[in-house]
Design a protein around this motif. Structure first.
Motif, short mmCIF file in Angstrom:
data_model
loop_
_atom_site.label_atom_id
_atom_site.label_comp_id
_atom_site.label_asym_id
_atom_site.label_seq_id
_atom_site.Cartn_x
_atom_site.Cartn_y
_atom_site.Cartn_z
N TYR A 106 0.83 -1.20 0.00
CA TYR A 106 0.00 0.00 0.00
C TYR A 106 0.87 1.26 0.00
O TYR A 106 0.61 2.21 -0.74
CB TYR A 106 -0.96 0.01 1.19
N GLY A 107 1.92 1.26 0.82
CA GLY A 107 2.81 2.42 0.90
C GLY A 107 3.45 2.75 -0.43
O GLY A 107 3.54 3.91 -0.83
N GLU A 161 -6.13 -8.53 -0.87
CA GLU A 161 -6.55 -8.11 0.46
C GLU A 161 -6.82 -6.60 0.51
O GLU A 161 -7.82 -6.16 1.08
CB GLU A 161 -5.44 -8.48 1.46
N LEU A 162 -5.96 -5.83 -0.12
CA LEU A 162 -6.15 -4.37 -0.15
C LEU A 162 -7.36 -3.97 -0.98
O LEU A 162 -8.03 -2.98 -0.67
CB LEU A 162 -4.88 -3.69 -0.67
N VAL A 207 -7.08 -0.26 -2.37
CA VAL A 207 -6.42 -0.34 -3.68
C VAL A 207 -7.47 -0.70 -4.71
O VAL A 207 -8.39 -1.48 -4.44
CB VAL A 207 -5.29 -1.40 -3.65
N THR A 208 -7.32 -0.12 -5.90
CA THR A 208 -8.25 -0.38 -7.00
C THR A 208 -7.46 -0.85 -8.21
O THR A 208 -6.40 -0.32 -8.52
CB THR A 208 -9.01 0.92 -7.38
N LYS A 209 -8.03 -1.85 -8.90
CA LYS A 209 -7.43 -2.31 -10.15
C LYS A 209 -7.91 -1.38 -11.25
O LYS A 209 -9.09 -1.04 -11.32
CB LYS A 209 -7.90 -3.74 -10.45
N ALA A 247 -3.58 3.27 -5.35
CA ALA A 247 -3.98 3.32 -3.95
C ALA A 247 -5.04 4.40 -3.76
O ALA A 247 -4.99 5.45 -4.40
CB ALA A 247 -2.77 3.63 -3.07
N GLU A 248 -5.97 4.13 -2.86
CA GLU A 248 -6.88 5.17 -2.38
C GLU A 248 -6.03 6.04 -1.47
O GLU A 248 -5.50 5.57 -0.47
CB GLU A 248 -8.05 4.55 -1.60
#
Length: 179
Positions: free
Chosen positions: A36-37, A68-69, A75-77, A90-91
């Motif tokens: 995520y980072g 999981e994210l 997180v969005t694809k 990432a959001e």
């Protein structure tokens, strides 16, 4: 000698590590937090292979972490023109992440406890009504009172989740202090 870009990368590493460590609070492993980072600081959508290089993890681990994210909407694809591989972003709104996470957890807790209460309340009520043992009757009545209190709490948490989702709570506790 370090270039300015190297220095910038070093500072990003510090923030990415802090984000990864803080996500443990939300039940996310540090390695998933690291993914995520990396995406948080990415200026463009990244593929699994690009992420893999940044976080030094296997492709399977990155893929599982991304799944999981995505489940927590952090997180969005996305589709990237001219590319066949999946890419991810990432959001970046921490408040949105916080709200999504807590609303999901509040609803999970409510569903678990309400289901248990619905299953046990009639049995406890029957025991309280049918027993001739005053100690058992008193204990069953106390249990019913505790279940009622838990249901009151769950009703409150549902209202809290609804206020978080609607943004109503932000009217009372704005994300930024007024100056």
């Amino acid at each position: 000698m370090s270039t300015d870009w190297d220095k910038l990368e070093e500072t990003r590493d510090v923030m990415e590590s802090a984000i990864a460590q803080s996500m443990v609070i939300y039940g996310v492993t540090p390695s998933v937090g690291r993914i995520y980072g990396v995406l948080y600081f990415a200026s463009e959508p990244m593929s699994i292979d690009e992420i893999k290089v940044q976080v030094a993890m296997s492709k399977a681990s990155v893929s599982n972490g991304l799944r999981e994210l995505q489940e927590t909407e952090m997180v969005t694809k996305v589709w990237k023109k001219g590319e066949r591989k999946d890419h991810f972003i990432a959001e970046k709104d921490f408040l949105r992440n916080f709200i999504n996470y807590f609303v999901k957890k509040i609803r999970q807790e409510r569903n678990l406890l309400m289901k248990a209460a619905e299953q046990t309340k009639p049995a406890i009520r029957a025991i309280a009504d049918q027993t001739e043992d005053p100690h058992i009757k008193e204990t069953a009545e106390q249990d019913l009172a505790l279940i009622k209190e838990s249901q009151d709490y769950l009703d409150w948490t549902t209202r809290l989740a609804n206020a978080l989702e609607s943004g109503e709570i932000l009217e009372h506790i704005p994300p930024k202090k007024e100056e």
